[in-house]
Design a protein around this motif. Structure first.
Motif, PDB file in Angstrom:
ATOM      1  N   ASN A  99       0.810  -1.214   0.000  1.00  0.00           N
ATOM      2  CA  ASN A  99       0.000   0.000   0.000  1.00  0.00           C
ATOM      3  C   ASN A  99       0.848   1.272   0.000  1.00  0.00           C
ATOM      4  O   ASN A  99       0.321   2.366   0.238  1.00  0.00           O
ATOM      5  CB  ASN A  99      -0.951  -0.014   1.198  1.00  0.00           C
ATOM      6  N   ASN A 100       2.145   1.083  -0.268  1.00  0.00           N
ATOM      7  CA  ASN A 100       3.081   2.206  -0.346  1.00  0.00           C
ATOM      8  C   ASN A 100       3.030   3.090   0.891  1.00  0.00           C
ATOM      9  O   ASN A 100       3.017   4.317   0.804  1.00  0.00           O
ATOM     10  CB  ASN A 100       2.825   3.033  -1.619  1.00  0.00           C
ATOM     11  N   LEU A 101       2.995   2.438   2.052  1.00  0.00           N
ATOM     12  CA  LEU A 101       2.969   3.151   3.328  1.00  0.00           C
ATOM     13  C   LEU A 101       4.331   3.007   3.996  1.00  0.00           C
ATOM     14  O   LEU A 101       4.960   1.947   3.926  1.00  0.00           O
ATOM     15  CB  LEU A 101       1.896   2.569   4.247  1.00  0.00           C
ATOM     16  N   SER A 102       4.767   4.066   4.644  1.00  0.00           N
ATOM     17  CA  SER A 102       6.042   4.008   5.362  1.00  0.00           C
ATOM     18  C   SER A 102       5.993   4.971   6.544  1.00  0.00           C
ATOM     19  O   SER A 102       5.051   5.763   6.677  1.00  0.00           O
ATOM     20  CB  SER A 102       7.200   4.366   4.427  1.00  0.00           C
ATOM     21  N   PHE A 103       7.010   4.892   7.377  1.00  0.00           N
ATOM     22  CA  PHE A 103       7.093   5.789   8.521  1.00  0.00           C
ATOM     23  C   PHE A 103       7.351   7.215   8.049  1.00  0.00           C
ATOM     24  O   PHE A 103       8.186   7.441   7.181  1.00  0.00           O
ATOM     25  CB  PHE A 103       8.241   5.383   9.451  1.00  0.00           C
ATOM     26  N   ASP A 104       6.620   8.147   8.640  1.00  0.00           N
ATOM     27  CA  ASP A 104       6.955   9.548   8.404  1.00  0.00           C
ATOM     28  C   ASP A 104       8.095   9.922   9.357  1.00  0.00           C
ATOM     29  O   ASP A 104       8.551   9.089  10.152  1.00  0.00           O
ATOM     30  CB  ASP A 104       5.729  10.455   8.591  1.00  0.00           C
ATOM     31  N   ASP A 105       8.566  11.141   9.275  1.00  0.00           N
ATOM     32  CA  ASP A 105       9.706  11.557  10.101  1.00  0.00           C
ATOM     33  C   ASP A 105       9.405  11.435  11.599  1.00  0.00           C
ATOM     34  O   ASP A 105      10.263  11.023  12.376  1.00  0.00           O
ATOM     35  CB  ASP A 105      10.113  12.995   9.779  1.00  0.00           C
ATOM     36  N   GLU A 106       8.185  11.792  11.989  1.00  0.00           N
ATOM     37  CA  GLU A 106       7.828  11.729  13.408  1.00  0.00           C
ATOM     38  C   GLU A 106       7.831  10.285  13.909  1.00  0.00           C
ATOM     39  O   GLU A 106       8.345   9.999  14.992  1.00  0.00           O
ATOM     40  CB  GLU A 106       6.451  12.356  13.641  1.00  0.00           C
ATOM     41  N   THR A 107       7.277   9.372  13.124  1.00  0.00           N
ATOM     42  CA  THR A 107       7.244   7.969  13.529  1.00  0.00           C
ATOM     43  C   THR A 107       8.650   7.396  13.596  1.00  0.00           C
ATOM     44  O   THR A 107       8.991   6.686  14.550  1.00  0.00           O
ATOM     45  CB  THR A 107       6.365   7.148  12.576  1.00  0.00           C
ATOM     46  N   SER A 108       9.468   7.699  12.597  1.00  0.00           N
ATOM     47  CA  SER A 108      10.861   7.239  12.618  1.00  0.00           C
ATOM     48  C   SER A 108      11.579   7.753  13.851  1.00  0.00           C
ATOM     49  O   SER A 108      12.340   7.026  14.493  1.00  0.00           O
ATOM     50  CB  SER A 108      11.602   7.705  11.365  1.00  0.00           C
ATOM     51  N   SER A 109      11.321   9.001  14.187  1.00  0.00           N
ATOM     52  CA  SER A 109      11.925   9.594  15.380  1.00  0.00           C
ATOM     53  C   SER A 109      11.446   8.889  16.651  1.00  0.00           C
ATOM     54  O   SER A 109      12.225   8.646  17.574  1.00  0.00           O
ATOM     55  CB  SER A 109      11.587  11.092  15.442  1.00  0.00           C
ATOM     56  N   ASN A 110      10.158   8.544  16.682  1.00  0.00           N
ATOM     57  CA  ASN A 110       9.610   7.835  17.839  1.00  0.00           C
ATOM     58  C   ASN A 110      10.226   6.447  17.990  1.00  0.00           C
ATOM     59  O   ASN A 110      10.520   6.010  19.108  1.00  0.00           O
ATOM     60  CB  ASN A 110       8.092   7.725  17.736  1.00  0.00           C
ATOM     61  N   VAL A 111      10.404   5.739  16.883  1.00  0.00           N
ATOM     62  CA  VAL A 111      11.046   4.417  16.922  1.00  0.00           C
ATOM     63  C   VAL A 111      12.479   4.557  17.426  1.00  0.00           C
ATOM     64  O   VAL A 111      12.919   3.803  18.294  1.00  0.00           O
ATOM     65  CB  VAL A 111      11.016   3.730  15.542  1.00  0.00           C
ATOM     66  N   ASP A 112      13.194   5.548  16.901  1.00  0.00           N
ATOM     67  CA  ASP A 112      14.576   5.775  17.329  1.00  0.00           C
ATOM     68  C   ASP A 112      14.641   6.110  18.818  1.00  0.00           C
ATOM     69  O   ASP A 112      15.504   5.606  19.541  1.00  0.00           O
ATOM     70  CB  ASP A 112      15.226   6.902  16.520  1.00  0.00           C
ATOM     71  N   TYR A 113      13.718   6.961  19.268  1.00  0.00           N
ATOM     72  CA  TYR A 113      13.695   7.345  20.676  1.00  0.00           C
ATOM     73  C   TYR A 113      13.403   6.140  21.563  1.00  0.00           C
ATOM     74  O   TYR A 113      14.080   5.922  22.568  1.00  0.00           O
ATOM     75  CB  TYR A 113      12.650   8.443  20.926  1.00  0.00           C
ATOM     76  N   ALA A 114      12.392   5.358  21.195  1.00  0.00           N
ATOM     77  CA  ALA A 114      12.027   4.186  22.000  1.00  0.00           C
ATOM     78  C   ALA A 114      13.176   3.181  22.034  1.00  0.00           C
ATOM     79  O   ALA A 114      13.496   2.619  23.097  1.00  0.00           O
ATOM     80  CB  ALA A 114      10.760   3.534  21.442  1.00  0.00           C
ATOM     81  N   THR A 115      13.809   2.961  20.898  1.00  0.00           N
ATOM     82  CA  THR A 115      14.945   2.040  20.840  1.00  0.00           C
ATOM     83  C   THR A 115      16.070   2.530  21.738  1.00  0.00           C
ATOM     84  O   THR A 115      16.603   1.769  22.549  1.00  0.00           O
ATOM     85  CB  THR A 115      15.454   1.897  19.388  1.00  0.00           C
ATOM     86  N   SER A 125       9.738  -1.466  16.365  1.00  0.00           N
ATOM     87  CA  SER A 125       8.952  -0.771  15.335  1.00  0.00           C
ATOM     88  C   SER A 125       7.650  -1.462  14.955  1.00  0.00           C
ATOM     89  O   SER A 125       6.780  -0.841  14.347  1.00  0.00           O
ATOM     90  CB  SER A 125       9.801  -0.571  14.078  1.00  0.00           C
ATOM     91  N   VAL A 126       7.478  -2.720  15.319  1.00  0.00           N
ATOM     92  CA  VAL A 126       6.287  -3.462  14.883  1.00  0.00           C
ATOM     93  C   VAL A 126       4.996  -2.801  15.373  1.00  0.00           C
ATOM     94  O   VAL A 126       4.018  -2.715  14.626  1.00  0.00           O
ATOM     95  CB  VAL A 126       6.369  -4.948  15.302  1.00  0.00           C
ATOM     96  N   ASN A 127       4.978  -2.305  16.596  1.00  0.00           N
ATOM     97  CA  ASN A 127       3.767  -1.635  17.088  1.00  0.00           C
ATOM     98  C   ASN A 127       3.472  -0.367  16.286  1.00  0.00           C
ATOM     99  O   ASN A 127       2.313  -0.046  16.031  1.00  0.00           O
ATOM    100  CB  ASN A 127       3.887  -1.304  18.574  1.00  0.00           C
ATOM    101  N   TYR A 128       4.510   0.337  15.882  1.00  0.00           N
ATOM    102  CA  TYR A 128       4.324   1.520  15.055  1.00  0.00           C
ATOM    103  C   TYR A 128       3.810   1.128  13.669  1.00  0.00           C
ATOM    104  O   TYR A 128       3.011   1.849  13.069  1.00  0.00           O
ATOM    105  CB  TYR A 128       5.632   2.316  14.947  1.00  0.00           C
ATOM    106  N   MET A 129       4.270  -0.007  13.158  1.00  0.00           N
ATOM    107  CA  MET A 129       3.773  -0.508  11.882  1.00  0.00           C
ATOM    108  C   MET A 129       2.280  -0.787  11.982  1.00  0.00           C
ATOM    109  O   MET A 129       1.522  -0.481  11.053  1.00  0.00           O
ATOM    110  CB  MET A 129       4.531  -1.782  11.480  1.00  0.00           C
ATOM    111  N   SER A 130       1.863  -1.371  13.096  1.00  0.00           N
ATOM    112  CA  SER A 130       0.436  -1.651  13.322  1.00  0.00           C
ATOM    113  C   SER A 130      -0.373  -0.364  13.294  1.00  0.00           C
ATOM    114  O   SER A 130      -1.440  -0.303  12.671  1.00  0.00           O
ATOM    115  CB  SER A 130       0.218  -2.339  14.674  1.00  0.00           C
ATOM    116  N   ASP A 131       0.130   0.651  13.970  1.00  0.00           N
ATOM    117  CA  ASP A 131      -0.585   1.928  14.012  1.00  0.00           C
ATOM    118  C   ASP A 131      -0.774   2.506  12.619  1.00  0.00           C
ATOM    119  O   ASP A 131      -1.862   2.959  12.272  1.00  0.00           O
ATOM    120  CB  ASP A 131       0.174   2.940  14.884  1.00  0.00           C
ATOM    121  N   ILE A 132       0.274   2.482  11.820  1.00  0.00           N
ATOM    122  CA  ILE A 132       0.194   3.037  10.456  1.00  0.00           C
ATOM    123  C   ILE A 132      -0.810   2.252   9.624  1.00  0.00           C
ATOM    124  O   ILE A 132      -1.640   2.827   8.920  1.00  0.00           O
ATOM    125  CB  ILE A 132       1.585   3.031   9.780  1.00  0.00           C
ATOM    126  N   TYR A 133      -0.731   0.937   9.716  1.00  0.00           N
ATOM    127  CA  TYR A 133      -1.623   0.116   8.912  1.00  0.00           C
ATOM    128  C   TYR A 133      -3.089   0.291   9.318  1.00  0.00           C
ATOM    129  O   TYR A 133      -3.968   0.450   8.476  1.00  0.00           O
ATOM    130  CB  TYR A 133      -1.215  -1.358   8.979  1.00  0.00           C
TER     131      TYR A 133
END
Length: 160
Positions: free
Chosen positions: A104-120, A148-156
């Motif tokens: 579906n051509n979906l990916s993390f936006d900058d905020e989500t990527s930042s959140n994944v990085d912060y959580a990691t 990141s899997v939980n963030y993937m769920s949110d996006i989907y």
């Protein structure tokens, strides 16, 4: 104090699981194939550790160095079966989400990527998982992918 107990339990489980898995597989060796997606030993181990922590939360374990929780059952399954089944289910969830996001051509936006990085970073440095992961064959990338899997769920689910 609960944070320190959780970190100590994670360390004990990481050591045990890594010895069991690392003796057989290199960190980047592919150990599973799920619907065409190859899963590395490192990512599989990260999911086993997450499943172990989930098991402990579900049975209400607060033991810091005791393996007593491993004698418990959950959903009529003994510890080892439950953890393996949950890790595999989580890996299947990851593959499904990865494929759906790609399709579906979906990916993390900058905020989500930042959140994944912060959580990691938070887990690796605040909880001390960096040393545990490094000494037990879990790469930082695979640890982050697991986060990141939980963030993937949110996006989907926002998409559907």
């Amino acid at each position: 104090m609960g944070i320190f107990k959780r970190a100590a339990v994670f360390a004990a489980v990481a050591c045990f699981s890594a010895v069991a898995l690392a003796g057989c597989h290199a960190q980047n060796e592919e150990v599973l194939d799920i619907a065409g997606t190859r899963i590395t030993a490192s990512f599989y181990l990260a999911n086993l550790l997450s499943a172990d922590l989930e098991f402990q939360n579900e049975v209400g374990s607060s033991a810091s160095s005791s393996d007593a929780y491993k004698s418990e059952t959950l959903d009529d399954k003994p510890y080892e079966t439950w953890v393996k089944d949950t890790a595999l289910a989580n890996l299947k969830k990851y593959v499904y989400l990865k494929d759906e996001l790609t399709a579906n051509n979906l990916s993390f936006d900058d905020e989500t990527s930042s959140n994944v990085d912060y959580a990691t970073d938070y887990y690796l440095n605040y909880y001390g998982y960096a040393a545990i992961c490094e000494s037990n064959g879990i790469s930082e990338d695979d640890f982050s992918l697991n986060v990141s899997v939980n963030y993937m769920s949110d996006i989907y689910f926002d998409f559907i």
